[in-house]
Scaffold this motif. Structure first.
Motif, short mmCIF file in Angstrom:
data_model
loop_
_atom_site.label_atom_id
_atom_site.label_comp_id
_atom_site.label_asym_id
_atom_site.label_seq_id
_atom_site.Cartn_x
_atom_site.Cartn_y
_atom_site.Cartn_z
N THR A 13 0.85 -1.19 0.00
CA THR A 13 0.00 0.00 0.00
C THR A 13 0.88 1.23 0.00
O THR A 13 1.82 1.33 0.80
CB THR A 13 -0.90 0.01 1.25
OG1 THR A 13 -1.66 -1.19 1.26
CG2 THR A 13 -1.84 1.20 1.24
N THR A 73 0.71 5.51 0.01
CA THR A 73 -0.17 6.66 0.21
C THR A 73 0.51 7.91 -0.32
O THR A 73 1.70 8.12 -0.07
CB THR A 73 -0.48 6.83 1.71
OG1 THR A 73 -1.07 5.62 2.18
CG2 THR A 73 -1.46 7.97 1.94
N ALA A 84 -5.41 12.57 1.50
CA ALA A 84 -4.46 11.55 1.05
C ALA A 84 -5.21 10.38 0.42
O ALA A 84 -6.35 10.09 0.78
CB ALA A 84 -3.62 11.07 2.23
N ILE A 85 -4.57 9.73 -0.55
CA ILE A 85 -5.16 8.53 -1.17
C ILE A 85 -4.15 7.39 -1.12
O ILE A 85 -2.96 7.62 -1.04
CB ILE A 85 -5.57 8.78 -2.64
CG1 ILE A 85 -4.37 9.26 -3.48
CG2 ILE A 85 -6.72 9.76 -2.73
CD1 ILE A 85 -4.63 9.21 -4.98
N ALA A 86 -4.70 6.18 -1.15
CA ALA A 86 -3.82 5.00 -1.08
C ALA A 86 -4.01 4.13 -2.31
O ALA A 86 -5.12 3.96 -2.81
CB ALA A 86 -4.12 4.21 0.19
N HIS A 118 -8.56 -0.41 -1.23
CA HIS A 118 -8.23 0.80 -1.98
C HIS A 118 -8.59 0.61 -3.45
O HIS A 118 -7.88 -0.10 -4.17
CB HIS A 118 -6.75 1.13 -1.83
CG HIS A 118 -6.31 1.21 -0.40
ND1 HIS A 118 -6.87 2.11 0.49
CD2 HIS A 118 -5.41 0.49 0.31
CE1 HIS A 118 -6.31 1.94 1.67
NE2 HIS A 118 -5.43 0.96 1.60
#
Lengths: 261, 316
Positions: free
Chosen positions: B16, B18, B25-27, B45
């Motif tokens: 993962t 980020t 924030a996105i993963a 995700h």
């Protein structure tokens, strides 16, 4: 499809340094061998405490906790004829990176070690013999079936029984080597996992010959489908052979640095 | 006998990664199942969509894109619009003008723009170099430095290549703590080798993504798809630590450069609307990438972004 599993053999009470360290509960020599073997590519570490009749349980727990705490919970192969010591080791084993291995059961007096592995969700190395060396592969297969049934009766996943074909010393039993390889092929065809003390084949050979002989046997055994072995990861020739065979078997994707990872 | 669904869940999972900061924030990655196989196990995700803008402006002659960016007088205003495009998860700023063939804009000017864009948008950002190996190794180092300055923006740098990985990856991930993409061109063995080499520099696989190459559907795309699939299988089935990075695939840069998207309706009346063709190329290529295993695709047209976003919504 998965990579060959290297079980490092060097924490063994037959070594004077280790025997003394175990007797004195001296962590350093044991941790050094553990870390060396991990750096050299061991996925499991064998911990052989010998018969350890008196204080086996306490010793095994001390060794398991010591090695795992200092080595990022590397999974261990608990190696002793003292069943209670194995059981004690399993109780404190951290399974985050793999189940412990019971080393070992056989189809004779030690068959109940399969029950022990089953009851504790451990892997079991199952020696395809009862007493002494099997006469032929029919006999080996009989023992294999007996132990497979025993494990399944106790709810084990067949994947968790690693059958040991019993590697035989070349000096003395040269005519039996191909039979051992044939048996590995039979196990592989049945979808079963396998392991064993491969370097036994070169016992009593000169030191400079042993890595050559062991490497040749490993390559032939991997061709036949051997899935793991208890070896010395410090043997560079053997480890290079093993990594190359993993590429040829398509167990891992090739990259130019494959010998280094 | 009733059909029994046997879930194919792997013991190993994709790393993962980020990007971005705070609640924006996105993963990427994290899955332990085949691409989009949510029926085997939940995919935490979902695949992400990056919207590409170039510092040389948007793709000209496409009404939908021109309309979307209408009124934007500079790249910063374009970036703000792109960041709010429905379906956009992150912004991809391409510094094309730094390329010696595109005006050779100075590194200082490019970095200044990056800083302004990072201030102007609140969604996560990826910055892509100018595709000149030598210039990128100097440019991307300064971009990473700028991203860390002040409040760390935790961006993704595209890309470290075989020829410049030492400079780019070391600066991006080690010196300035950003994330780096390892880019190889449709070669599974090189993809792994490049990851190994970057890892040897001391960079954690957890700070990396992979761009395994890209092509428009119909332009050798099957090689891309099979490379992505093979790498994904090695990561999941063989637990290969050197191939478990999430995969990012640029799509728009390929699909808006092929004849099917460029040829005018006047020249090819039987082909119909050029814009519709371009969107179709972008959507079909992106969907195929996601099916093969990409954890992120980079798109340009608002209709494509919307369509792929809805596709992902419906599959998750």
């Amino acid at each position: 499809m998965s990579k060959f599993i290297v079980i490092g053999e060097r924490i063994h009470c037959i070594s004077p340094v280790i025997r003394e360290a175990m007797a004195n509960r001296d962590p350093e020599p044991i941790l050094k061998r553990a870390k060396d073997q991990i750096a050299q590519g061991a996925v499991y570490l064998d911990v052989n405490i010998g018969p350890a009749g008196k204080d086996g349980e306490e010793l095994m727990q001390w060794a398991v906790k010591l090695i795992q705490e200092e080595c990022d919970n590397i999974p261990l192969c608990l190696d002793t004829v003292n069943t209670k010591a194995i059981e004690a080791g399993i109780k404190v084993h951290n399974n985050s990176r793999g189940k412990p291995i019971v080393n070992s059961a056989d189809a004779g007096d030690r068959i109940s070690n399969i029950d022990l592995a089953a009851a504790n969700d451990a892997i079991c190395i199952a020696l395809c013999s009862a007493a002494g060396i099997p006469a032929d592969n029919d006999e080996r297969m009989g023992y294999c079936q007996t132990m497979l049934e025993r494990g399944m009766e106790h709810g084990m996943d067949p994947e968790d029984i690693w059958f040991d074909p019993l590697f035989l010393v070349v000096k003395g039993m040269q005519d039996k080597q191909m039979e051992v390889l044939d048996f590995i092929k039979m196990l592989s065809d049945m979808g079963l996992s396998s392991s064993g003390g491969l370097s036994n084949i070169s016992n009593m050979m000169p030191h400079h010959v042993r890595p050559v002989m062991d490497s040749a046997m490993l390559a032939m055994a991997m061709y036949c489908g051997l899935t793991s072995a208890i070896v010395n990861p410090g043997d560079l020739r053997l480890m290079e052979t093993l990594r190359s065979c993993d590429i040829i078997r398509n167990n891992t994707l090739y990259a130019d640095s494959y010998l280094d990872i | 006998m009733a059909y029994k669904n046997e879930a194919q869940v792997f013991p190993s999972s994709i790393n993962t990664l980020t990007i971005g900061i705070g609640d924006k924030a996105i993963a990427f990655g994290g899955e332990n199942v085949l691409p989009l196989y949510t029926f085997d196990a939940p995919i935490e995700h979902r695949p992400k969509i990056g919207v590409a803008i170039s510092d040389m402006g948007y793709i000209k002659g496409v009404p939908g894109i021109e309309k979307f960016y209408a009124g934007a007088e500079n790249v910063i205003e374009m970036a703000k619009l792109a960041a709010n495009m429905p379906g956009a998860d992150f912004l991809v700023l391409c510094l094309d003008s730094a390329n010696p063939n595109n005006g050779d804009k100075s590194i200082e000017e490019c970095v200044d723009l990056v800083k302004k864009v990072l201030e102007a948008v609140d969604i996560p950002v990826a910055v892509e170099g100018c595709k000149n190996i030598e210039k990128d190794s100097r440019l991307l180092e300064k971009v990473a430095e700028a991203a860390q300055e002040g409040s760390d923006k935790n961006i993704l740098i595209l890309s470290a290549h075989e020829e410049n990985y030492k400079a780019v990856a070391t600066a991006a991930a080690l010196a300035y703590g950003q994330n780096v993409t390892a880019e190889s061109a449709v070669d599974i063995n090189l993809a792994k080798q490049l990851n190994v080499l970057i890892n040897v520099l001391g960079i954690s696989p957890e700070k990396m993504m992979m761009n395994l190459g890209s092509a428009a559907a119909g332009y050798g795309f099957e090689y891309i798809a099979s490379t992505i699939e093979r790498v994904k299988m090695a990561a999941l089935a063989q637990d290969d630590a050197m191939l478990k990075m999430p995969i990012i695939t640029p799509v728009s840069s390929e699909t808006w450069a092929v004849k099917e998207s460029l040829a005018s309706q006047e020249d090819y009346p039987e082909w119909g609307s050029a814009e519709a063709r371009g969107v179709n190329m972008e959507v079909s290529t992106a969907a195929a990438c996601l099916a093969a295993g990409s954890n992120a695709v980079i798109l340009a047209h608002p209709d494509s972004v919307k369509t792929i976003s809805e596709l992902i919504d419906n599959l998750m």
